[in-house]
Design a protein around this motif. Structure first.
Motif, short mmCIF file in Angstrom:
data_model
loop_
_atom_site.label_atom_id
_atom_site.label_comp_id
_atom_site.label_asym_id
_atom_site.label_seq_id
_atom_site.Cartn_x
_atom_site.Cartn_y
_atom_site.Cartn_z
N VAL A 1 -12.00 4.67 9.24
CA VAL A 1 -10.55 4.46 9.15
C VAL A 1 -10.10 3.40 10.17
N ALA B 1 -0.06 8.14 -0.85
CA ALA B 1 -1.37 8.28 -1.48
C ALA B 1 -2.47 8.18 -0.42
N ALA B 2 -2.31 7.24 0.51
CA ALA B 2 -3.32 7.07 1.56
C ALA B 2 -3.43 8.32 2.41
N ALA B 3 -2.28 8.91 2.77
CA ALA B 3 -2.29 10.12 3.60
C ALA B 3 -2.96 11.26 2.86
N MET C 1 0.83 -1.20 0.00
CA MET C 1 0.00 0.00 0.00
C MET C 1 0.87 1.26 0.00
N ASN C 2 0.44 2.19 -0.78
CA ASN C 2 1.20 3.42 -0.91
C ASN C 2 0.79 4.41 0.17
N TRP C 3 1.69 4.61 1.14
CA TRP C 3 1.33 5.42 2.31
C TRP C 3 1.10 6.88 1.97
N VAL D 1 -10.24 -2.12 0.07
CA VAL D 1 -10.90 -0.82 -0.03
C VAL D 1 -11.84 -0.75 -1.25
N VAL E 1 -5.25 11.07 0.45
CA VAL E 1 -6.69 10.81 0.40
C VAL E 1 -7.34 11.15 1.73
N LEU E 2 -6.67 10.79 2.81
CA LEU E 2 -7.21 11.04 4.14
C LEU E 2 -7.33 12.55 4.40
N ARG F 1 -7.80 -4.59 7.74
CA ARG F 1 -6.55 -4.79 7.04
C ARG F 1 -5.65 -5.74 7.83
N SER G 1 -9.86 -6.70 -3.24
CA SER G 1 -9.09 -5.74 -2.47
C SER G 1 -9.94 -5.31 -1.30
#
Lengths: 312, 251
Positions: A164, A5-7, A1-3, A254, A9-10, A171, A252
């Motif tokens: 989240v 990108a996740a951050a 997972m790309n951290w 998500v 999006v959040l 996860r 997946s």
């Protein structure tokens, strides 16, 4: 997972309601819609624990969504329990329901499992529908109190926070030995027995976990609407997370949440464009599903992975 | 005197009134490499299904390490130390070759109720799985999706999965079915090698007479619902009943 990108999006999701609120009434409406998207996303993700990861197609998942919703509604309305306690009770009561229903359902496999989940779902629906004195029958339960601090924005943020947390929890489960075992059973149930897996127990436990998360989403949904009604348990409600999982991507974690949000967004855009267009929603949905099944069986997440050529 | 690993006593089974086995008894001793042969439809795979708990016999006993296992679930029997590879290859197709073995080791070792630790962080399990793939010469394909492997390699993965259980008794159901002659030779070598290297009792079903007589210490012939004969390859190939009933057709 790309951290990163996740951050990103959040951050976007957290700032979303503050931006929307600048647009007055319309903005508030969209905050409400976004909150519903998050809740439905959680509901879809909960189903996908058994659907995508466990390979068990349940047509009765709304039962646990509804049990969660009615738990919050009844506790708050009839017993004046504070919201946070009632919300905490929702996944517990749903898990109890899933324990009982699951015990029967995991005895069957494939289509028979699906039909039995449907039967139990509709059974619960009929009980809620008929038991007027307790559940209010088809009137439902209205006027669930809302703690003052939960403005639309704050409620959105609460739902996002819970989403989240649930995401991290799921996860962890999916990546654990238990998660691997669930996938193993999905891949080849017969062989699983012959490597020493007690297939039924693992399916049962997975069913209960999925039911608990669905109950939590149902509880959040009841508070969002400030009512609970029989429709929450109806089989058509069970179809929603299945469709969301298909569109978003079953393999997946998500994906189903993305699928749920995208489908809701399209439906509302259609509705906003012209009132009469909502009549065509079934056709639009049908076309989307057709495209997904034919050309992108791994859903939107599958397309994303292909574009960025990431393997599973 | 070696002690018995598997004892089948007066085993009978019928399906819808049609009898498959009538009163079959035999014993598999510890450390043995033996085989069961028989014409098509003699019930060889059914025999394995009865031993492994997949089917329940109508009458008779199955003792594994001295313990009666009739009525036990397959997963319980596996936990006692019996593993099986399948005639029609049975693997976990959408998982990588390595994961196929990893999930088996985790099942054997840790129990899989643990929801907190990521399975990818179990280094010991991964190194054991990798060693196991080496022993069946699949280490070069560890990261490939197992479902896309060639048939022969899938078959070997099936055996690797069974070996990952560290069984006392390994049942192989036609380990060379559907293979080219070249692959057959390699697989037979592999089976023999594994048996010599590991502390294993092996019982296998086979069609190919050359293979059976080549590596078995003991051969059992299933025919006409009973155990027609039991003995060394030399005894079996000289047995007139066997020649008439079974070999006669082929020779």
């Amino acid at each position: 997972m790309n951290w990163i990108a996740a951050a990103l999006v959040l951050i976007l999701l957290v700032s979303l309601p503050f931006v929307l609120m600048k647009f007055g009434k319309i903005g508030e409406y969209w905050v409400w819609v976004s909150t519903e998207m998050i809740i439905m996303g959680l509901f879809a993700m909960s189903l996908n624990l058994i659907l995508g990861f466990g390979g068990m197609v349940s047509f009765g998942h709304a039962a646990f969504f509804g049990v969660g919703a009615y738990t919050v509604a009844l506790l708050m309305k009839k017993a004046s329990v504070p919201f946070y306690l009632a919300l905490a009770a929702a996944p517990l009561v749903a898990a109890i329901a899933a324990t009982i229903i699951g015990w029967f359902c995991v005895r069957l496999i494939g289509l028979y499992f699906s039909i039995l989940t449907l039967a139990f779902g509709q059974l619960l629906y009929m009980i809620v529908f008929q038991w007027y004195t307790f559940t209010g029958g088809d009137d439902g339960i209205h006027g669930i109190p809302r703690p003052e601090i939960l403005t639309p924005t704050n409620y959105y943020l609460l739902c996002l926070l819970i989403f989240v947390m649930c995401f991290m929890l799921m996860r962890m489960i999916v990546n654990s030995s238990f998660g691997l075992t669930i996938r193993t059973v999905r891949e080849n149930m017969e062989r699983s027995k012959f490597i020493g897996i007690n297939v039924r127990s693992y399916q049962w436990l997975n069913f209960i976990i999925a039911g608990a998360f669905a109950g939590l989403s149902g509880g959040l949904f009841a508070e969002l609407n400030r009512f609970a009604q029989t429709e929450f348990l109806h089989w058509s409600k069970s179809a929603e997370p299945i469709l969301a999982s298909l569109v978003g991507g079953m393999y997946s974690l998500v994906g189903p949440a993305i699928g749920a949000a995208v489908l809701m967004f399209l439906k509302i855009i259609l509705q906003q464009a012209h009132k009469a267009l909502i009549e065509t929603w079934a056709i639009v949905l049908g076309c989307i599903l057709l495209l997904v099944v034919l050309f992108a069986p791994s859903g939107l997440v599958g397309i994303y992975r292909k574009v960025f050529s990431k393997s599973e | 005197m070696a002690k018995p690993v598997l004892e089948v006593v007066n085993l009978s089974k019928s399906f819808d009134g049609a009898q498959v086995f009538n009163d079959i008894s035999y014993t598999v001793e510890e450390g043995e490499l033996s085989s069961i042969i028989g014409p098509n439809g003699a019930g060889k795979t059914t025999m394995f299904n009865l031993i492994t708990g997949h089917l329940v016999p109508d009458r008779g006993e199955v003792l594994f390490m001295g313990q009666d296992i009739v009525g036990k679930q397959p997963f319980e029997i596996v936990k006692l130390g019996m593993a099986r590879a399948f005639q029609r290859t049975s693997i976990f197709p959408r998982m990588s070759v390595l994961e196929n073995v990893v999930t088996t080791i985790i099942t054997r070792e840790h129990g899989n109720l643990n929801m907190f630790k990521a399975f990818r962080k179990r280094d010991k399990v991964y190194s054991e799985a990798y060693e196991l793939l080496k022993s069946v010469e699949l280490e070069g394909m560890a990261e490939r999706q197992s479902g896309v492997l060639a048939h022969g390699n899938q078959k070997r993965l099936d055996i690797a999965i069974a070996l990952a259980l560290k069984p006392k008794l390994l049942l192989l159901d036609e380990p060379t079915a559907g293979m080219s002659p070249e692959e057959r030779k390699q697989t037979v070598e592999l089976v023999k090698n594994l048996w010599e290297r590991l502390d294993l009792t092996m019982l296998f079903i086979e069609h190919d007479m050359d293979i059976v007589f080549g590596i078995s210490q003991k051969v059992r012939v299933l025919c006409y619902k009973t155990l027609l004969a039991e003995g060394t390859p030399e005894q079996i190939s000289a047995n007139p009943q066997v020649i008439e009933a079974y070999l006669g057709e082929e020779v």
